[in-house]
Design a protein around this motif. Structure first.
Motif, PDB file in Angstrom:
ATOM      1  N   TYR A   1      46.687 -65.293  -4.996  1.00  0.00           N
ATOM      2  CA  TYR A   1      45.750 -66.409  -4.920  1.00  0.00           C
ATOM      3  C   TYR A   1      46.320 -67.576  -4.124  1.00  0.00           C
ATOM      4  O   TYR A   1      47.535 -67.642  -3.897  1.00  0.00           O
ATOM      5  CB  TYR A   1      45.372 -66.850  -6.332  1.00  0.00           C
ATOM      6  N   PRO A   2      45.451 -68.526  -3.729  1.00  0.00           N
ATOM      7  CA  PRO A   2      45.925 -69.684  -2.961  1.00  0.00           C
ATOM      8  C   PRO A   2      46.973 -70.493  -3.734  1.00  0.00           C
ATOM      9  O   PRO A   2      46.983 -70.480  -4.966  1.00  0.00           O
ATOM     10  CB  PRO A   2      44.657 -70.521  -2.760  1.00  0.00           C
ATOM     11  N   PRO A   3      47.818 -71.199  -2.998  1.00  0.00           N
ATOM     12  CA  PRO A   3      48.829 -72.027  -3.656  1.00  0.00           C
ATOM     13  C   PRO A   3      48.186 -73.104  -4.523  1.00  0.00           C
ATOM     14  O   PRO A   3      47.167 -73.691  -4.143  1.00  0.00           O
ATOM     15  CB  PRO A   3      49.592 -72.671  -2.501  1.00  0.00           C
ATOM     16  N   ASP A   4      48.797 -73.355  -5.682  1.00  0.00           N
ATOM     17  CA  ASP A   4      48.329 -74.441  -6.532  1.00  0.00           C
ATOM     18  C   ASP A   4      49.062 -75.722  -6.137  1.00  0.00           C
ATOM     19  O   ASP A   4      49.795 -75.752  -5.140  1.00  0.00           O
ATOM     20  CB  ASP A   4      48.503 -74.104  -8.019  1.00  0.00           C
ATOM     21  N   GLU A   5      48.882 -76.768  -6.917  1.00  0.00           N
ATOM     22  CA  GLU A   5      49.472 -78.068  -6.576  1.00  0.00           C
ATOM     23  C   GLU A   5      50.999 -78.043  -6.555  1.00  0.00           C
ATOM     24  O   GLU A   5      51.628 -78.881  -5.913  1.00  0.00           O
ATOM     25  CB  GLU A   5      48.969 -79.160  -7.539  1.00  0.00           C
ATOM     26  N   ASP A   6      51.604 -77.072  -7.223  1.00  0.00           N
ATOM     27  CA  ASP A   6      53.069 -76.948  -7.236  1.00  0.00           C
ATOM     28  C   ASP A   6      53.579 -75.945  -6.202  1.00  0.00           C
ATOM     29  O   ASP A   6      54.779 -75.703  -6.114  1.00  0.00           O
ATOM     30  CB  ASP A   6      53.554 -76.511  -8.621  1.00  0.00           C
ATOM     31  N   GLY A   7      52.675 -75.315  -5.453  1.00  0.00           N
ATOM     32  CA  GLY A   7      53.068 -74.321  -4.458  1.00  0.00           C
ATOM     33  C   GLY A   7      53.158 -72.915  -5.015  1.00  0.00           C
ATOM     34  O   GLY A   7      53.518 -71.989  -4.291  1.00  0.00           O
ATOM     35  N   GLY A   8      52.822 -72.734  -6.291  1.00  0.00           N
ATOM     36  CA  GLY A   8      52.835 -71.397  -6.886  1.00  0.00           C
ATOM     37  C   GLY A   8      51.547 -70.658  -6.596  1.00  0.00           C
ATOM     38  O   GLY A   8      50.479 -71.259  -6.513  1.00  0.00           O
ATOM     39  N   ARG A   9      51.640 -69.371  -6.434  1.00  0.00           N
ATOM     40  CA  ARG A   9      50.474 -68.533  -6.179  1.00  0.00           C
ATOM     41  C   ARG A   9      50.402 -67.463  -7.262  1.00  0.00           C
ATOM     42  O   ARG A   9      51.362 -66.706  -7.459  1.00  0.00           O
ATOM     43  CB  ARG A   9      50.583 -67.871  -4.799  1.00  0.00           C
ATOM     44  N   ARG A  10      49.269 -67.414  -7.971  1.00  0.00           N
ATOM     45  CA  ARG A  10      49.093 -66.375  -8.994  1.00  0.00           C
ATOM     46  C   ARG A  10      49.054 -65.011  -8.323  1.00  0.00           C
ATOM     47  O   ARG A  10      48.485 -64.862  -7.241  1.00  0.00           O
ATOM     48  CB  ARG A  10      47.793 -66.592  -9.765  1.00  0.00           C
ATOM     49  N   VAL A  11      49.650 -64.053  -8.992  1.00  0.00           N
ATOM     50  CA  VAL A  11      49.671 -62.679  -8.493  1.00  0.00           C
ATOM     51  C   VAL A  11      48.984 -61.803  -9.530  1.00  0.00           C
ATOM     52  O   VAL A  11      49.375 -61.776 -10.693  1.00  0.00           O
ATOM     53  CB  VAL A  11      51.119 -62.187  -8.260  1.00  0.00           C
ATOM     54  N   ARG A  12      47.952 -61.106  -9.094  1.00  0.00           N
ATOM     55  CA  ARG A  12      47.200 -60.219  -9.981  1.00  0.00           C
ATOM     56  C   ARG A  12      47.303 -58.791  -9.468  1.00  0.00           C
ATOM     57  O   ARG A  12      47.114 -58.530  -8.279  1.00  0.00           O
ATOM     58  CB  ARG A  12      45.734 -60.651 -10.032  1.00  0.00           C
ATOM     59  N   VAL A  13      47.612 -57.876 -10.372  1.00  0.00           N
ATOM     60  CA  VAL A  13      47.701 -56.450 -10.032  1.00  0.00           C
ATOM     61  C   VAL A  13      46.784 -55.696 -10.982  1.00  0.00           C
ATOM     62  O   VAL A  13      46.948 -55.779 -12.206  1.00  0.00           O
ATOM     63  CB  VAL A  13      49.146 -55.930 -10.143  1.00  0.00           C
ATOM     64  N   ASP A  14      45.812 -54.993 -10.417  1.00  0.00           N
ATOM     65  CA  ASP A  14      44.834 -54.230 -11.201  1.00  0.00           C
ATOM     66  C   ASP A  14      44.221 -55.060 -12.325  1.00  0.00           C
ATOM     67  O   ASP A  14      44.084 -54.605 -13.457  1.00  0.00           O
ATOM     68  CB  ASP A  14      45.477 -52.953 -11.757  1.00  0.00           C
ATOM     69  N   GLY A  15      43.857 -56.300 -11.993  1.00  0.00           N
ATOM     70  CA  GLY A  15      43.152 -57.158 -12.941  1.00  0.00           C
ATOM     71  C   GLY A  15      44.024 -57.934 -13.904  1.00  0.00           C
ATOM     72  O   GLY A  15      43.522 -58.725 -14.690  1.00  0.00           O
ATOM     73  N   VAL A  16      45.340 -57.736 -13.851  1.00  0.00           N
ATOM     74  CA  VAL A  16      46.251 -58.417 -14.770  1.00  0.00           C
ATOM     75  C   VAL A  16      47.087 -59.434 -13.999  1.00  0.00           C
ATOM     76  O   VAL A  16      47.745 -59.075 -13.008  1.00  0.00           O
ATOM     77  CB  VAL A  16      47.189 -57.401 -15.470  1.00  0.00           C
ATOM     78  N   ILE A  17      47.058 -60.695 -14.448  1.00  0.00           N
ATOM     79  CA  ILE A  17      47.889 -61.720 -13.834  1.00  0.00           C
ATOM     80  C   ILE A  17      49.333 -61.468 -14.272  1.00  0.00           C
ATOM     81  O   ILE A  17      49.644 -61.441 -15.462  1.00  0.00           O
ATOM     82  CB  ILE A  17      47.452 -63.137 -14.262  1.00  0.00           C
ATOM     83  N   LEU A  18      50.217 -61.295 -13.292  1.00  0.00           N
ATOM     84  CA  LEU A  18      51.616 -61.023 -13.600  1.00  0.00           C
ATOM     85  C   LEU A  18      52.472 -62.281 -13.604  1.00  0.00           C
ATOM     86  O   LEU A  18      53.576 -62.268 -14.124  1.00  0.00           O
ATOM     87  CB  LEU A  18      52.187 -60.019 -12.602  1.00  0.00           C
ATOM     88  N   GLY A  19      51.971 -63.352 -13.007  1.00  0.00           N
ATOM     89  CA  GLY A  19      52.725 -64.599 -12.979  1.00  0.00           C
ATOM     90  C   GLY A  19      52.444 -65.381 -11.717  1.00  0.00           C
ATOM     91  O   GLY A  19      51.527 -65.057 -10.965  1.00  0.00           O
ATOM     92  N   ARG A  20      53.255 -66.422 -11.527  1.00  0.00           N
ATOM     93  CA  ARG A  20      53.143 -67.273 -10.340  1.00  0.00           C
ATOM     94  C   ARG A  20      54.334 -67.027  -9.436  1.00  0.00           C
ATOM     95  O   ARG A  20      55.479 -67.089  -9.875  1.00  0.00           O
ATOM     96  CB  ARG A  20      53.128 -68.749 -10.746  1.00  0.00           C
TER      97      ARG A  20
END
Length: 68
Positions: free
Chosen positions: A7-26
Motif C-alpha cells: 500500500y501507499p506510504p503512510d505519514e511515517d513512510g511505512g507501507r502496509r504489506v498484504r499477502v493473500d488478504g492478510v496484513i503482514l505488517g508495515r
C-alpha cells in the motif's frame, strides 16, 4: 503465486504489506517486504526479486517510493 499488495506510504513512510488478504505488517524499505514474503512461505525471495516481481502490486508508487 500469492496475491501481494504493498500500500501507499503512510505519514511515517511505512507501507502496509498484504499477502493473500492478510496484513503482514508495515515495511519501511524493500528489504522488509522481502522478509514478510519469506515469512509467508516464499523461500529464497530477496530484495532484487521484490523490485523486479511483476506479481507484486505497488499502490501509490513503486518499490522506490517510501515517503508520504
Amino acid at each position: 503465486m500469492p496475491v501481494v499488495i504493498v500500500y501507499p506510504p503512510d505519514e511515517d513512510g511505512g507501507r502496509r504489506v498484504r499477502v493473500d488478504g492478510v496484513i503482514l505488517g508495515r515495511a519501511f524499505r524493500v528489504e522488509d517486504v522481502a522478509e514478510f514474503l519469506r515469512r509467508a512461505g516464499l523461500e529464497g525471495v530477496d530484495d532484487l526479486d521484490v523490485v523486479a516481481a511483476g506479481w507484486i502490486t505497488w499502490r501509490g508508487g513503486g518499490p522506490d517510493v517510501w515517503e508520504h
